[in-house]
Scaffold this motif. Structure first.
Motif, PDB file in Angstrom:
ATOM      1  N   ARG A  33       0.817  -1.207   0.000  1.00  0.00           N
ATOM      2  CA  ARG A  33       0.000   0.000   0.000  1.00  0.00           C
ATOM      3  C   ARG A  33       0.855   1.262   0.000  1.00  0.00           C
ATOM      4  N   ARG A  37       0.888   4.240  -2.882  1.00  0.00           N
ATOM      5  CA  ARG A  37       0.687   5.655  -2.573  1.00  0.00           C
ATOM      6  C   ARG A  37       1.848   6.526  -3.032  1.00  0.00           C
ATOM      7  N   TYR A  38       3.071   6.022  -2.845  1.00  0.00           N
ATOM      8  CA  TYR A  38       4.242   6.869  -3.083  1.00  0.00           C
ATOM      9  C   TYR A  38       5.074   6.467  -4.309  1.00  0.00           C
ATOM     10  N   TRP A  73       0.266   5.042   4.744  1.00  0.00           N
ATOM     11  CA  TRP A  73      -0.652   4.875   3.608  1.00  0.00           C
ATOM     12  C   TRP A  73      -2.095   5.139   4.018  1.00  0.00           C
TER      13      TRP A  73
END
Length: 322
Positions: A33, A37-38, A73
């Motif tokens: 996750r 996200r990144y 996250w």
């Protein structure tokens, strides 16, 4: 890798093996996750969920990676972060002191009143460059002072500071606290007191908010801020209490607890993360499941602090979400 892990726990109790498997499975889910996200599993900047500027971090620091990166996250706050945010907003402190800033997740994880004096102490020289960059990015950055010295009972030219190479949160002036004491790096760092720094800032002590998380050195820090506490109208403190670390520092925990109770109303988080009033060391150990006893104290003094404490004590749990 699976075969190696199985061999590693051959002969271990089944419950322990299952616990390790669950922990590794959660870590894999979190990494997936975080990647989504990144775009990487080890970002150097994470988002805190209250709208503050993203926090710059060192993803190579295992403490930072486990407690900040892997949880970033989703909206998440530890009990310490949750309490710190709530106190910053509801108590409206005039002076804020964070002793043991580490990565800055508390100090930089919320906003403060525009006229508040905010001071953070972090003795680990390896953390200071990122902290200064985070200070400049924070909405209250021009009101925040970072002190790169050890906060203690009295000023001194320098004393040894033990840097834990595996877990930055166990770096301390107390030898033996580090994950592997024999591998800890030792540097000499200047020594000051909270009283000295606050007096130089001419800080208003009408409502003092402080946090102390220094791996066994808490008693010395408090001794060095007694003048500020005596001058304050009200004070709210958040302090780590770890019998193992305190014993490493040569502190008799029952005596230390009695000293705290002579000055503050002392509350602690139990195993379900509910706050309760601490009566004595025996009942504290019974309510806190860790052995040696490890929890966080909430210290209250003065009418404004007590009013906030009445609200905090009614908290069914420290909210982990924004």
């Amino acid at each position: 890798m699976v075969a190696q892990d199985t061999n590693q726990f051959a002969g271990a109790p089944a419950a322990e093996f299952a616990r390790v498997v669950r922990r590794r499975a959660r870590r894999l889910v979190d990494q997936t996750r975080v990647l989504a996200r990144y775009g990487t599993t080890r970002p150097s900047e994470v988002l805190l969920s209250d709208g503050c500027t993203p926090l710059l971090v060192d993803p190579g620091d295992e403490r930072v990676y486990r407690f900040l990166v892997l949880k970033s996250w989703r909206p998440y706050y530890s009990r310490v972060q949750a309490f710190w945010r709530a106190a910053s907003r509801r108590y409206a402190p005039t002076t804020v002191v964070d002793v043991g800033v580490n990565a800055g997740e508390c100090l930089f994880g919320t906003r403060y009143p525009d006229d508040a004096c905010v001071v953070g102490f972090e003795a680990n020289p390896r953390l200071q460059p990122l902290l200064e960059r985070n200070r400049k990015r924070h909405p209250n950055g021009d009101r925040i002072t970072l002190v790169d010295e050890i906060a203690s009972a009295r000023t001194a030219q320098a004393m040894p500071f033990y840097i834990d190479e595996m877990w930055s949160g166990k770096s301390s002036v107390v030898p033996g606290v580090a994950t592997n004491p024999d591998a800890a790096s030792v540097v000499r760092v200047g020594v000051t007191t909270v009283d000295t720094v606050l007096s130089s800032r001419a800080a208003s002590l009408e409502r003092l908010l402080f946090k102390i998380d220094v791996e066994g050195h808490e008693r010395a820090v408090l001794s060095g801020m007694l003048h500020s506490l005596e001058r304050s109208g009200s004070a709210i403190g958040l302090m780590e209490f770890d019998e193992g670390y305190l014993q490493c520092a040569g502190v008799e925990t029952a005596v230390f607890l009695a000293e705290l109770q002579a000055r503050f109303r002392v509350l602690a988080f139990d195993g379900d993360e509910r706050l309760f009033d601490v009566d004595d060391l025996t009942s504290l150990r019974r309510r806190v499941s860790d052995d040696p006893c490890h929890t966080d104290f909430v210290l209250l003094a003065g009418p404004e602090a007590e009013r906030f404490g009445a609200w905090a004590a009614a908290w069914p749990t420290c909210s982990r979400s924004a």
